[in-house]
Design an enzyme around this catalytic site. Structure first.
Site, PDB file in Angstrom:
ATOM      1  N   TYR A  21    -104.512  15.011  -6.267  1.00  0.00           N
ATOM      2  CA  TYR A  21    -104.544  16.474  -5.632  1.00  0.00           C
ATOM      3  C   TYR A  21    -105.627  16.408  -4.414  1.00  0.00           C
ATOM      4  O   TYR A  21    -105.549  17.507  -3.707  1.00  0.00           O
ATOM      5  CB  TYR A  21    -104.666  17.580  -6.706  1.00  0.00           C
ATOM      6  CG  TYR A  21    -103.425  17.542  -7.738  1.00  0.00           C
ATOM      7  CD1 TYR A  21    -102.409  17.916  -7.246  1.00  0.00           C
ATOM      8  CD2 TYR A  21    -103.849  17.407  -9.005  1.00  0.00           C
ATOM      9  CE1 TYR A  21    -101.128  18.006  -8.240  1.00  0.00           C
ATOM     10  CE2 TYR A  21    -102.732  17.405  -9.848  1.00  0.00           C
ATOM     11  CZ  TYR A  21    -101.637  17.795  -9.577  1.00  0.00           C
ATOM     12  OH  TYR A  21    -100.554  17.798 -10.650  1.00  0.00           O
ATOM     13  N   ASN A  73     -96.959  28.160  -5.156  1.00  0.00           N
ATOM     14  CA  ASN A  73     -96.979  26.877  -5.741  1.00  0.00           C
ATOM     15  C   ASN A  73     -97.252  27.108  -7.245  1.00  0.00           C
ATOM     16  O   ASN A  73     -98.182  27.930  -7.650  1.00  0.00           O
ATOM     17  CB  ASN A  73     -98.329  26.427  -5.325  1.00  0.00           C
ATOM     18  CG  ASN A  73     -98.375  24.620  -6.180  1.00  0.00           C
ATOM     19  OD1 ASN A  73     -97.558  24.539  -7.123  1.00  0.00           O
ATOM     20  ND2 ASN A  73     -99.125  23.894  -5.497  1.00  0.00           N
ATOM     21  N   HIS A  79     -91.415  23.864 -13.573  1.00  0.00           N
ATOM     22  CA  HIS A  79     -90.449  22.913 -14.489  1.00  0.00           C
ATOM     23  C   HIS A  79     -90.027  23.450 -15.665  1.00  0.00           C
ATOM     24  O   HIS A  79     -89.457  22.834 -16.332  1.00  0.00           O
ATOM     25  CB  HIS A  79     -91.213  21.602 -14.651  1.00  0.00           C
ATOM     26  CG  HIS A  79     -92.060  21.040 -13.431  1.00  0.00           C
ATOM     27  ND1 HIS A  79     -91.471  20.806 -12.330  1.00  0.00           N
ATOM     28  CD2 HIS A  79     -93.307  20.828 -12.919  1.00  0.00           C
ATOM     29  CE1 HIS A  79     -92.216  20.385 -11.338  1.00  0.00           C
ATOM     30  NE2 HIS A  79     -93.305  20.594 -12.041  1.00  0.00           N
ATOM     31  N   ASP A  86     -85.832  34.088 -12.351  1.00  0.00           N
ATOM     32  CA  ASP A  86     -85.282  35.320 -12.236  1.00  0.00           C
ATOM     33  C   ASP A  86     -86.350  36.304 -11.424  1.00  0.00           C
ATOM     34  O   ASP A  86     -85.617  37.285 -10.427  1.00  0.00           O
ATOM     35  CB  ASP A  86     -85.307  36.092 -13.764  1.00  0.00           C
ATOM     36  CG  ASP A  86     -84.028  34.950 -14.429  1.00  0.00           C
ATOM     37  OD1 ASP A  86     -83.454  34.405 -13.668  1.00  0.00           O
ATOM     38  OD2 ASP A  86     -84.246  35.343 -15.605  1.00  0.00           O
ATOM     39  N   HIS A  99     -95.383  22.236  -3.121  1.00  0.00           N
ATOM     40  CA  HIS A  99     -96.193  21.465  -4.101  1.00  0.00           C
ATOM     41  C   HIS A  99     -97.279  20.575  -3.213  1.00  0.00           C
ATOM     42  O   HIS A  99     -96.773  19.877  -2.294  1.00  0.00           O
ATOM     43  CB  HIS A  99     -95.402  20.692  -4.865  1.00  0.00           C
ATOM     44  CG  HIS A  99     -94.505  21.615  -5.785  1.00  0.00           C
ATOM     45  ND1 HIS A  99     -95.197  22.314  -6.810  1.00  0.00           N
ATOM     46  CD2 HIS A  99     -93.187  22.205  -5.842  1.00  0.00           C
ATOM     47  CE1 HIS A  99     -94.209  23.073  -7.464  1.00  0.00           C
ATOM     48  NE2 HIS A  99     -93.095  22.993  -7.039  1.00  0.00           N
ATOM     49  N   SER A 101     -98.354  17.572  -4.479  1.00  0.00           N
ATOM     50  CA  SER A 101     -98.006  16.265  -4.647  1.00  0.00           C
ATOM     51  C   SER A 101     -96.408  16.329  -4.513  1.00  0.00           C
ATOM     52  O   SER A 101     -95.813  17.121  -4.326  1.00  0.00           O
ATOM     53  CB  SER A 101     -98.172  15.940  -6.196  1.00  0.00           C
ATOM     54  OG  SER A 101     -97.582  16.734  -7.159  1.00  0.00           O
ATOM     55  N   ARG A 110     -91.023  16.252 -13.802  1.00  0.00           N
ATOM     56  CA  ARG A 110     -91.309  17.223 -12.701  1.00  0.00           C
ATOM     57  C   ARG A 110     -90.486  17.221 -11.631  1.00  0.00           C
ATOM     58  O   ARG A 110     -90.566  17.949 -10.463  1.00  0.00           O
ATOM     59  CB  ARG A 110     -92.825  16.526 -11.937  1.00  0.00           C
ATOM     60  CG  ARG A 110     -93.984  16.806 -12.799  1.00  0.00           C
ATOM     61  CD  ARG A 110     -95.170  16.370 -12.100  1.00  0.00           C
ATOM     62  NE  ARG A 110     -96.255  15.824 -13.118  1.00  0.00           N
ATOM     63  CZ  ARG A 110     -97.178  16.833 -13.666  1.00  0.00           C
ATOM     64  NH1 ARG A 110     -96.993  18.145 -13.374  1.00  0.00           N
ATOM     65  NH2 ARG A 110     -97.930  16.243 -14.520  1.00  0.00           N
TER      66      ARG A 110
END
Ligand code: CA2
Length: 147
Positions: A21, A73, A79, A86, A99, A101, A110
Site C-alpha cells: 500500500y 474505497n 469483496h 445495494d 483501490h 492495489s 479480491r
C-alpha cells in the site's frame, strides 16, 4: 462537493504492509485529495470508517449533504458486502470505486467486487493517483453534462 470515503483498515495506511500500500498515511491521502480539489475548484470532504453501517449512512446521506459524486474505497467490504452494493445502487449520484492495489493481481478472493457493477467505474492498482483520476472525472461531470 465530492465525498471521498475510505473503508476498513485504510486508517492503517503507512503503518504496515508498505510493499502493498505504500509508505504514505491516510492523512497524506486525504490532504492530497483536498489539494487536488482546490486545484480543480471543488470542495472535497474525506471520511474513513471501519464500520459497515457508518459507510451505509454516509452513502444514504450524501445527496442531501450536497455531494455531487463519491470516491469509494470500501476496503475488504468490496469483496463481501451486498449491503454496500445495494446502498450504492440506491443513490442518485455517481460513485467511482477506487483501490490502491491491483485487486486482480492479488488473492483470488479480491478479484470479485460486489460494487463494480453498480459504480460508474473502477480504478485499481494506481495508488493515490487513482483518487486523483477519479476526482478529475467527477469534477468534469459536475461541470459538463455531456461527460
Ligand atoms: O487496494 C485497496 O485499496 C484495498 O481496498 C485495500 C483493502 C483490501 O482489503 C482490498 O482488497 C483492497 C485493505 C485496506 C488497507 O489495509 C491495510 C492493512 C494493513 C496495513 C495497511 C493497510
Amino acid at each position: 462537493m465530492i465525498l471521498v470515503i475510505n473503508g476498513p483498515n485504510l486508517n492503517l495506511l503507512g503503518q504496515r504492509e508498505p510493499d502493498v500500500y505504500g509508505a504514505a498515511t491516510l492523512s497524506d491521502l486525504e490532504t492530497a485529495c483536498e489539494n487536488w480539489g482546490k486545484e480543480l475548484g471543488t470542495e472535497v470532504e474525506c471520511r474513513q470508517s471501519n464500520h459497515e453501517g457508518q459507510l451505509l449512512e454516509w452513502l444514504h446521506g450524501a445527496e442531501a449533504e450536497g455531494a455531487t459524486g463519491i470516491i469509494l474505497n470500501a476496503g475488504g467490504y468490496t469483496h463481501t458486502s451486498v449491503a454496500l452494493r445495494d446502498a450504492v445502487s440506491g443513490i442518485n449520484i455517481p460513485v467511482i470505486e477506487v483501490h490502491l492495489s491491483n485487486i486482480h493481481a492479488r488473492e483470488s478472493f479480491r478479484h470479485h467486487s460486489y460494487l463494480a457493477a453498480v459504480c460508474l467505474g473502477s480504478i485499481v492498482g494506481l495508488g493515490f493517483a487513482g483518487y486523483r483520476a477519479a476526482l478529475h472525472i467527477l469534477v468534469e461531470r459536475e461541470t459538463d453534462t455531456r461527460a
